[in-house]
Design a protein around this motif. Structure first.
Motif, short mmCIF file in Angstrom:
data_model
loop_
_atom_site.label_atom_id
_atom_site.label_comp_id
_atom_site.label_asym_id
_atom_site.label_seq_id
_atom_site.Cartn_x
_atom_site.Cartn_y
_atom_site.Cartn_z
N SER A 7 0.85 -1.19 0.00
CA SER A 7 0.00 0.00 0.00
C SER A 7 0.88 1.23 0.00
CB SER A 7 -0.92 0.02 1.23
OG SER A 7 -0.19 0.30 2.41
N LEU A 39 -3.59 -2.04 -1.04
CA LEU A 39 -4.58 -1.50 -0.10
C LEU A 39 -4.57 0.02 -0.02
CD1 LEU A 39 -4.43 -4.10 2.83
CD2 LEU A 39 -5.76 -4.14 0.70
N GLU A 99 -13.74 -1.44 0.82
CA GLU A 99 -13.16 -1.17 2.13
C GLU A 99 -13.82 -2.04 3.18
OE1 GLU A 99 -11.15 1.55 5.13
OE2 GLU A 99 -10.79 0.98 3.05
N LEU A 112 -9.42 -6.42 5.83
CA LEU A 112 -8.58 -5.52 5.05
C LEU A 112 -9.18 -4.11 5.02
CD1 LEU A 112 -7.83 -7.81 1.96
CD2 LEU A 112 -6.58 -7.67 4.13
N LEU A 113 -8.34 -3.12 5.31
CA LEU A 113 -8.72 -1.72 5.25
C LEU A 113 -7.58 -0.92 4.63
CD1 LEU A 113 -9.96 -1.26 8.95
CD2 LEU A 113 -11.45 -1.42 6.96
N HIS A 114 -7.93 0.28 4.11
CA HIS A 114 -6.84 1.20 3.80
C HIS A 114 -6.23 1.71 5.10
CE1 HIS A 114 -4.28 4.23 2.21
NE2 HIS A 114 -4.97 5.21 2.75
N GLY A 115 -7.07 2.10 6.05
CA GLY A 115 -6.59 2.49 7.37
C GLY A 115 -7.03 3.86 7.83
N HIS A 193 -3.72 -3.25 7.23
CA HIS A 193 -4.05 -1.94 6.67
C HIS A 193 -2.77 -1.15 6.40
CE1 HIS A 193 -3.17 0.73 10.15
NE2 HIS A 193 -3.57 -0.28 10.91
N HIS A 195 -1.90 3.30 5.21
CA HIS A 195 -2.27 4.69 5.45
C HIS A 195 -1.35 5.43 6.42
CE1 HIS A 195 -4.58 8.33 5.81
NE2 HIS A 195 -4.69 8.15 7.12
N ARG A 213 -2.53 -6.75 14.47
CA ARG A 213 -2.81 -5.67 13.51
C ARG A 213 -1.52 -5.43 12.74
NH1 ARG A 213 -2.38 0.17 13.53
NH2 ARG A 213 -1.76 0.17 15.74
#
Length: 241
Positions: A7, A39, A99, A112-115, A193, A195, A213
């Motif tokens: 990411s 991501l 998302e 899964l997230l971008h954050g 994640h 970001h 995490r």
């Protein structure tokens, strides 16, 4: 076979070192992988699929070549490229990932997230994020003149950089108590994640059980990738050169 996660590459023509490193990554580590997950914040800025330039089309072609070799590619929106759409994904041979998607890795559910949604203490950003992700706002943005979209993107990018410089580190980082609550709600023990640009594997408890995490790193001074295989999760940096 392995599954890869990256990411925050922030790809742009002005950073050819990152582009070269990414293309090398596709030709080496990603070739033969079962899947590649990107991501968010793949590009530094994206003002619409209809505005793709030569640089962005070249990136799409490189992804398409990897996809054609048999590696599945999944792309999630970030805060810089949330206007990436179906046209780019068709050209790149990738699937757009919602998302908060939950996937299966080594027999377990992984969130899964971008954050950026986890940084709830940055209230002004969360309000802006909600406005920009509204379907009507997205429709309006996509139908603005191209020059206006570029101007707005520069304004948002400058504001983001100023916000990062001026706000306390804990404000723009993940809110710790949000993480176990969200993981419990989604029934997962692993969250991946990006970001925050603070790569690490954090151990925590979720409903009294061990959990983790995993924060992906940004590609600036070096590249970062998470590789998941039968042996587990491996988060490693590598030189851009």
């Amino acid at each position: 076979m392995s599954v890869l996660f990256i990411s925050d590459l922030h790809l742009e023509a002005e950073r050819p070192d990152i582009t070269r490193a990414f293309l090398h990554f596709l030709e080496t580590r990603a070739t033969g992988a079962e899947a590649l997950y990107i991501l968010g914040d793949f590009f530094e800025v994206w003002v619409g699929d209809d505005a793709m330039d030569e640089f962005q089309r070249a990136i799409a072609l490189a992804l398409r070549q990897l996809a054609d070799s048999g590696t599945r590619i999944y792309l999630m929106h970030g805060n810089r490229d949330f206007m990436l759409g179906k046209r780019f994904c068709r050209a790149a041979g990738c699937s757009l990932l919602r998302e908060g998607s939950v996937i299966q890795l080594n027999g377990e559910s992984v969130l899964l997230l971008h954050g950026d949604s986890l940084c709830t203490r940055d209230e002004s950003y969360q309000r802006l994020r909600k406005r920009l992700r509204n379907p009507f706002s997205l429709w309006l943005l996509r139908n603005l003149p191209l020059a206006t979209r570029h101007k707005l993107a520069r304004k948002l990018r400058d504001a983001s950089r100023m916000r990062t410089r001026e706000k306390a580190a804990e404000i723009i980082d993940v809110t710790p108590e949000v993480v176990p609550q969200l993981m419990a709600e989604r029934g997962v023990r692993t969250l991946i994640h990006g970001h925050t640009h603070r790569p690490a594997i954090h151990q925590l408890l979720v409903d009294g059980q061990n959990a983790q995490r995993i924060v992906l790193g940004d590609w600036d001074q070096q590249g970062w990738a998470l590789e998941v295989d039968a042996r587990g999760y491996h988060l490693t940096p590598f030189p851009l050169g």
